[in-house]
Design a protein around this motif. Sequence first.
Motif, short mmCIF file in Angstrom:
data_model
loop_
_atom_site.label_atom_id
_atom_site.label_comp_id
_atom_site.label_asym_id
_atom_site.label_seq_id
_atom_site.Cartn_x
_atom_site.Cartn_y
_atom_site.Cartn_z
N VAL A 52 0.82 -1.29 -0.07
CA VAL A 52 -0.02 0.05 -0.08
C VAL A 52 0.79 1.44 0.17
CG1 VAL A 52 -1.73 1.22 1.36
CG2 VAL A 52 -1.87 -0.95 0.98
N LEU A 53 2.03 1.25 0.85
CA LEU A 53 2.67 2.38 0.73
C LEU A 53 3.34 2.70 -0.75
CD1 LEU A 53 3.34 4.35 3.20
CD2 LEU A 53 5.30 2.84 3.74
N ASN A 54 3.46 1.69 -1.30
CA ASN A 54 4.22 2.10 -2.58
C ASN A 54 3.09 2.73 -3.48
OD1 ASN A 54 6.61 0.83 -2.46
ND2 ASN A 54 5.88 -0.93 -2.93
N ASN A 55 1.76 2.76 -3.09
CA ASN A 55 0.90 3.46 -3.84
C ASN A 55 0.31 4.70 -3.13
OD1 ASN A 55 0.52 1.39 -5.76
ND2 ASN A 55 -1.04 0.15 -4.38
N PHE A 56 0.89 4.77 -1.99
CA PHE A 56 0.55 6.13 -1.08
C PHE A 56 2.13 6.89 -1.04
CE2 PHE A 56 -3.39 4.61 -0.37
CZ PHE A 56 -4.17 5.76 0.03
N GLU A 57 2.94 7.07 -2.00
CA GLU A 57 4.34 7.76 -2.05
C GLU A 57 4.26 8.82 -0.90
OE1 GLU A 57 7.20 7.02 -3.77
OE2 GLU A 57 6.59 5.13 -3.83
N CYS A 58 3.22 9.51 -0.91
CA CYS A 58 3.19 10.85 -0.10
C CYS A 58 3.38 10.58 1.44
CB CYS A 58 1.88 11.80 -0.41
SG CYS A 58 1.66 12.11 -2.12
N PHE A 59 3.07 9.20 1.65
CA PHE A 59 3.17 8.97 3.24
C PHE A 59 4.55 8.40 3.53
CE2 PHE A 59 -1.54 8.28 4.48
CZ PHE A 59 -1.88 9.48 4.25
N LYS A 60 5.50 8.29 2.15
CA LYS A 60 6.84 7.71 2.56
C LYS A 60 7.71 8.89 2.91
CE LYS A 60 8.40 4.10 0.13
NZ LYS A 60 8.57 3.43 -1.04
N VAL A 61 7.44 9.53 4.23
CA VAL A 61 8.13 10.80 4.49
C VAL A 61 8.38 10.80 5.82
CG1 VAL A 61 7.00 12.40 2.60
CG2 VAL A 61 6.01 11.99 4.81
N ARG A 62 9.55 11.60 6.25
CA ARG A 62 9.90 11.89 7.45
C ARG A 62 9.77 13.47 7.67
NH1 ARG A 62 14.38 9.48 9.17
NH2 ARG A 62 14.79 8.14 7.30
N LEU A 63 9.75 13.94 8.88
CA LEU A 63 9.65 15.28 9.17
C LEU A 63 11.06 15.84 9.62
CD1 LEU A 63 7.31 17.53 10.03
CD2 LEU A 63 7.91 16.75 12.30
N LYS A 64 11.20 16.85 8.95
CA LYS A 64 12.50 17.47 8.98
C LYS A 64 12.55 19.03 9.50
CE LYS A 64 16.41 15.06 7.41
NZ LYS A 64 17.27 14.91 6.26
N LYS A 65 13.61 19.44 10.17
CA LYS A 65 13.47 20.77 10.49
C LYS A 65 14.46 21.64 9.72
CE LYS A 65 14.00 21.14 15.26
NZ LYS A 65 14.96 20.97 16.48
N GLY A 66 13.83 22.70 9.06
CA GLY A 66 14.42 23.76 8.23
C GLY A 66 14.86 24.94 9.12
N PHE A 67 15.21 25.86 8.69
CA PHE A 67 15.51 27.06 9.34
C PHE A 67 14.28 27.66 9.70
CE2 PHE A 67 17.26 31.53 9.90
CZ PHE A 67 18.09 31.15 10.91
N PHE A 68 13.42 28.15 8.75
CA PHE A 68 12.20 28.75 9.01
C PHE A 68 11.09 27.76 9.47
CE2 PHE A 68 14.74 31.52 6.24
CZ PHE A 68 15.01 32.58 7.10
N TRP A 69 10.81 26.62 8.48
CA TRP A 69 9.81 25.72 8.80
C TRP A 69 10.18 24.34 8.83
CZ3 TRP A 69 5.25 27.97 9.78
CH2 TRP A 69 5.02 29.26 9.54
#
Lengths: 418, 187
Positions: A52-69
Amino acid sequence: MHVKNKSWRKLDNSAQIFPIISNKKFSSVFRISTVLNEKVSADILKKALKIVLNNFECFKVRLKKGFFWYYLDNNNEEPIVEKENNYPCKYINKYTNNGYLFKVTYFENKINLDVFHSLTDGNYAVKFLKEIVYTYLEISHPNDLKDNIRIQRKVEYTVEDSYIENYNKKLNGKPNTKRAFILKGRNLPFEAISVVHGIIDLKKLKEIVKEKNVTITQYFTALLIYSIYEANYKKYKGTKPIKICIPVDLRKYFNSKTISNFFSYITVEKKMDKNDSFENILKFVKEDFTKKLTEEEIIKTMSSNVKLGTNILIKMMPLFIKKFTVKISYFEIRKYTTSTLSNIGKIGIISEYKKYIDNFLFLIAPEVVEKIKCSVCSFENNVVFTFTSILEDQSIQNTFFEYLQKQKIAVRIESNGV
Amino acid sequence: MLYPRIINIEKSNIIIGILIFICILISGVLIAIDFLTDAKVMWSLISSISIVYLWVTVIYSIRRGSSIASSIMIQTLVISIFMILLDKITGYRGWSVEIAIPIILSIANVMMFMMLLISRRNYTKYIIYHVIIFAFNLFMIILFLLNMVNNIMLSVIALIISLVIAIITTIICGNDIKEELIKRFHI
């Protein structure tokens, strides 16, 4: 299904706030579970999730910290599936979950999907869980269910920020700036969460709400206010109004297929009078819904919130300063709501699969200010009303379900025993 | 049954608590001895700072998910601060900023470059840490411009090393660096 090409994406307007305010005590996690009519196999579940995750590519993410957001970056790690071993809706630790913003667990016949709100809202989390369940059942019952039964019904989505696409710069909502009655009582020890599900007969409930000419959400909101009033407000001599926050799916108002968050909310505010009856409260709630649940009002509230996030001064503020200021202001803002009631409505399942599914459950995380939160979903002839609470005292839950039983509505109670 | 019975939710941190208590106790005893013996150098502060450094290293190292690159960056920062404090306690002679920190920065830069040579794919995840280490180098030059550093020979060598590495890195993965900076600094 849209497959994203970019290796990262910005958080949508409302998702931006969750990583800033979340911690162990304020998880911003909700759970959707499905109860099957058979024991869950961990191996099959792992296989199903990977497919299922291969069809929901958008959920294959991690949260990362940028300088502003914060932002969402591609995650190629293996998703983790494990046996349920903690209370529901707990903070998802990125270090123990390979960075994923959702967590799949199982227990006996139940599959749980815990989702950090920055990833998506209830609408697409349900779609994701449904896909996992469909795939799971197809693997475990290959002769009975074939993939081609549902291959025609693809889940379509985009990753656009529908808030930015649809808000109106000129509109301003009325800000909710008055403190609400905060539930009182001793908290459960060890950061425990109590869960009480009331599995309610939908047919009988529909008859009653039809008779009273209200919707199910209005009826439940009124009953929740009544239960808080009877079981907590009176006992602790409350003076401030009881305010219930009702999230609203904005996809109903706009033509959006975004997988990102796209919801707003209305706040029902009831100033309590001495010996307010349920009927009085229901009448008030109905009128308040009529006033606030209009397209214009919803867009106004949404637009105000979006404008805050698009303010150039806020945008240019480094993240560490944003975190500091948002945390301080959110500490106050949280006091403007007594509780939240979220209704994701009916969960539809393709008929061939129904015989394998007993029920769906929807839970949202309580926290130190909103000590009780309520959630509703329905499947077939059941409506499941769930209380998640950090309070030891269960009298609000008891008052709520006892009232329904007095109306001769069949309610079966399930809990996590806390 | 819909939910498991949860027995032990919060893992006990008693052992860590005891270890922290022992460390505080040791520091307290050392400071007391230092005061009583009237030493010229505040050696007890050096041992106390060493204990803090030990804890920073242990906590950061056992944290699941922390990358090699972030460890290099944190170590560079923490050791540099430690060196400055050590220099200050022993009657500031400037060896921390003139000798120690340039050497630390050079080692950090070389280590980051080696990571690039070993695996370019993994390196793209660490770019931001390399950028931060490079920024530390520039900070050393600012210190010199503010007349806070007298002998800049090692700082210049460190800067040349970091510049050479930065140029090679930019040639090898310029687009990745650009992409990483866009991600990290998007508004």
